[in-house]
Design an enzyme around this catalytic site. Structure first.
Site, PDB file in Angstrom:
ATOM      1  N   PRO A  10       0.790  -1.223   0.000  1.00  0.00           N
ATOM      2  CA  PRO A  10       0.000   0.000   0.000  1.00  0.00           C
ATOM      3  C   PRO A  10       0.825   1.278   0.000  1.00  0.00           C
ATOM      4  CG  PRO A  10      -0.138  -1.112   2.120  1.00  0.00           C
ATOM      5  CD  PRO A  10       0.526  -2.067   1.170  1.00  0.00           C
ATOM      6  N   ASN A  11       0.346   2.214  -0.774  1.00  0.00           N
ATOM      7  CA  ASN A  11       0.864   3.585  -0.872  1.00  0.00           C
ATOM      8  C   ASN A  11       2.173   3.705  -1.651  1.00  0.00           C
ATOM      9  OD1 ASN A  11      -1.265   4.878   0.653  1.00  0.00           O
ATOM     10  ND2 ASN A  11      -0.426   3.815   2.438  1.00  0.00           N
ATOM     11  N   ARG A  18       5.636  12.235  -3.054  1.00  0.00           N
ATOM     12  CA  ARG A  18       5.536  12.757  -1.687  1.00  0.00           C
ATOM     13  C   ARG A  18       6.664  12.192  -0.841  1.00  0.00           C
ATOM     14  NH1 ARG A  18      -0.459  13.187  -1.233  1.00  0.00           N
ATOM     15  NH2 ARG A  18      -0.879  14.403  -3.080  1.00  0.00           N
ATOM     16  N   TYR A  23      11.615   8.576   1.383  1.00  0.00           N
ATOM     17  CA  TYR A  23      11.530   7.486   0.419  1.00  0.00           C
ATOM     18  C   TYR A  23      12.298   7.739  -0.884  1.00  0.00           C
ATOM     19  CZ  TYR A  23       7.895   5.881   3.584  1.00  0.00           C
ATOM     20  OH  TYR A  23       7.214   5.465   4.698  1.00  0.00           O
ATOM     21  N   ASN A  74       8.117  -5.717  -0.891  1.00  0.00           N
ATOM     22  CA  ASN A  74       7.966  -4.560  -0.014  1.00  0.00           C
ATOM     23  C   ASN A  74       6.489  -4.485   0.317  1.00  0.00           C
ATOM     24  OD1 ASN A  74       7.825  -2.211   1.379  1.00  0.00           O
ATOM     25  ND2 ASN A  74       8.987  -0.970  -0.087  1.00  0.00           N
ATOM     26  N   ALA A  77       3.209  -0.878   4.811  1.00  0.00           N
ATOM     27  CA  ALA A  77       2.753  -0.912   6.200  1.00  0.00           C
ATOM     28  C   ALA A  77       2.199  -2.277   6.601  1.00  0.00           C
ATOM     29  CB  ALA A  77       1.696   0.175   6.418  1.00  0.00           C
ATOM     30  N   GLU A  98      12.691  -9.642   1.828  1.00  0.00           N
ATOM     31  CA  GLU A  98      11.933  -8.475   2.303  1.00  0.00           C
ATOM     32  C   GLU A  98      12.750  -7.223   2.031  1.00  0.00           C
ATOM     33  OE1 GLU A  98      11.118  -8.697   6.505  1.00  0.00           O
ATOM     34  OE2 GLU A  98      10.423  -6.623   6.609  1.00  0.00           O
ATOM     35  N   HIS A 100      12.846  -2.790   2.113  1.00  0.00           N
ATOM     36  CA  HIS A 100      12.277  -1.491   2.481  1.00  0.00           C
ATOM     37  C   HIS A 100      13.176  -0.395   1.951  1.00  0.00           C
ATOM     38  CE1 HIS A 100       9.320  -3.382   4.993  1.00  0.00           C
ATOM     39  NE2 HIS A 100      10.278  -4.147   5.481  1.00  0.00           N
ATOM     40  N   ARG A 107      13.244   4.311  12.567  1.00  0.00           N
ATOM     41  CA  ARG A 107      12.013   5.093  12.513  1.00  0.00           C
ATOM     42  C   ARG A 107      11.113   4.748  13.706  1.00  0.00           C
ATOM     43  NH1 ARG A 107       9.434   4.784   6.790  1.00  0.00           N
ATOM     44  NH2 ARG A 107       8.315   6.567   7.664  1.00  0.00           N
TER      45      ARG A 107
HETATM   46  O1  CA2 Z   1      10.513   1.918   3.759  1.00  0.00           O
HETATM   47  C1  CA2 Z   1       9.680   1.212   3.173  1.00  0.00           C
HETATM   48  O2  CA2 Z   1       9.867   0.741   2.060  1.00  0.00           O
HETATM   49  C2  CA2 Z   1       8.322   0.960   3.831  1.00  0.00           C
HETATM   50  O3  CA2 Z   1       7.908  -0.359   3.513  1.00  0.00           O
HETATM   51  C3  CA2 Z   1       7.373   1.974   3.223  1.00  0.00           C
HETATM   52  C4  CA2 Z   1       5.992   1.966   3.864  1.00  0.00           C
HETATM   53  C5  CA2 Z   1       6.091   2.050   5.377  1.00  0.00           C
HETATM   54  O4  CA2 Z   1       4.803   1.912   5.957  1.00  0.00           O
HETATM   55  C6  CA2 Z   1       6.998   0.970   5.940  1.00  0.00           C
HETATM   56  O5  CA2 Z   1       7.082   1.142   7.344  1.00  0.00           O
HETATM   57  C7  CA2 Z   1       8.387   1.091   5.336  1.00  0.00           C
HETATM   58  C8  CA2 Z   1       5.189   3.159   3.381  1.00  0.00           C
HETATM   59  C9  CA2 Z   1       5.062   3.259   1.907  1.00  0.00           C
HETATM   60  C10 CA2 Z   1       4.400   4.566   1.628  1.00  0.00           C
HETATM   61  O6  CA2 Z   1       5.100   5.189   0.595  1.00  0.00           O
HETATM   62  C11 CA2 Z   1       4.865   6.502   0.411  1.00  0.00           C
HETATM   63  C12 CA2 Z   1       5.580   7.100  -0.580  1.00  0.00           C
HETATM   64  C13 CA2 Z   1       5.416   8.433  -0.832  1.00  0.00           C
HETATM   65  C14 CA2 Z   1       4.508   9.183  -0.086  1.00  0.00           C
HETATM   66  C15 CA2 Z   1       3.791   8.573   0.910  1.00  0.00           C
HETATM   67  C16 CA2 Z   1       3.954   7.226   1.153  1.00  0.00           C
END
Ligand code: CA2
Length: 148
Positions: A10-11, A18, A23, A74, A77, A98, A100, A107
């Site tokens: 997700p996301n 963003r 990221y 990946n 969340a 896995e 990230h 974090r």
């Molecule tokens: O660091 C990573 O790759 C995560 O898997 C990314 C997830 C986060 O919940 C994990 O804890 C770590 C979030 C992905 C959301 O990606 C976004 C990218 C741009 C703007 C907002 C969210």
């Protein structure tokens, strides 16, 4: 040609648009293009997918695992919440790396727990888009692949 599945949760479709400080600036399409470029000379085919829905990820993990095809995952969340994803990995016998983008251990505390890590072959976190490239190197052919 051997297949490697790259599954994104997700996301991650928002990448590049963003939160670049956390990221990075690469989009998911950039990461996909880079992995395809790397995979071709390694003799590998990439199946690259993203979903905001937990069940899609469960189905795709099962599909890969039952076909004996490895996964770069990946789970976003869902990494921190999803027993269903853990069960899909374990139940289908999927070989999973896995990944990230961010260093989840530097974090929020809730990001320190992963339901994926205990059933993953390895974990790569904190190198931005390069985390995916390192995962592909880990799974691909090479002199180090049988040393573990
Ligand atoms: O660091 C990573 O790759 C995560 O898997 C990314 C997830 C986060 O919940 C994990 O804890 C770590 C979030 C992905 C959301 O990606 C976004 C990218 C741009 C703007 C907002 C969210």
């Amino acid at each position: 040609m051997p297949v490697i599945h790259v599954l994104n949760g997700p996301n991650l479709n928002l990448l590049g648009a963003r939160e670049p400080a956390i990221y990075g600036t690469a989009t998911l399409a950039d990461i996909e293009a880079r992995l395809r470029d790397m995979a071709a000379p390694m003799g590998l085919t990439i199946v690259f997918r993203q979903s905001n829905h937990e069940g899609d990820l469960v189905s795709w993990i099962q599909e890969a695992g039952l076909a004996g095809e490895p996964v770069i995952l990946n789970a976003g969340a869902y990494t921190h919440t999803s027993v269903a994803i853990r069960d899909a990995i374990k139940g289908s016998g999927a070989r999973v790396v896995e990944v990230h983008l961010s260093n989840v251990h530097a974090r929020d505390v809730f990001r320190h727990q992963s339901h994926v890590s205990p059933v993953a072959e390895g974990v790569i976190a904190g190198f931005g888009a390069k985390s995916y490239e390192l995962a592909l190197l880990a799974l691909g052919p090479g002199p180090l692949q049988n040393e573990k």
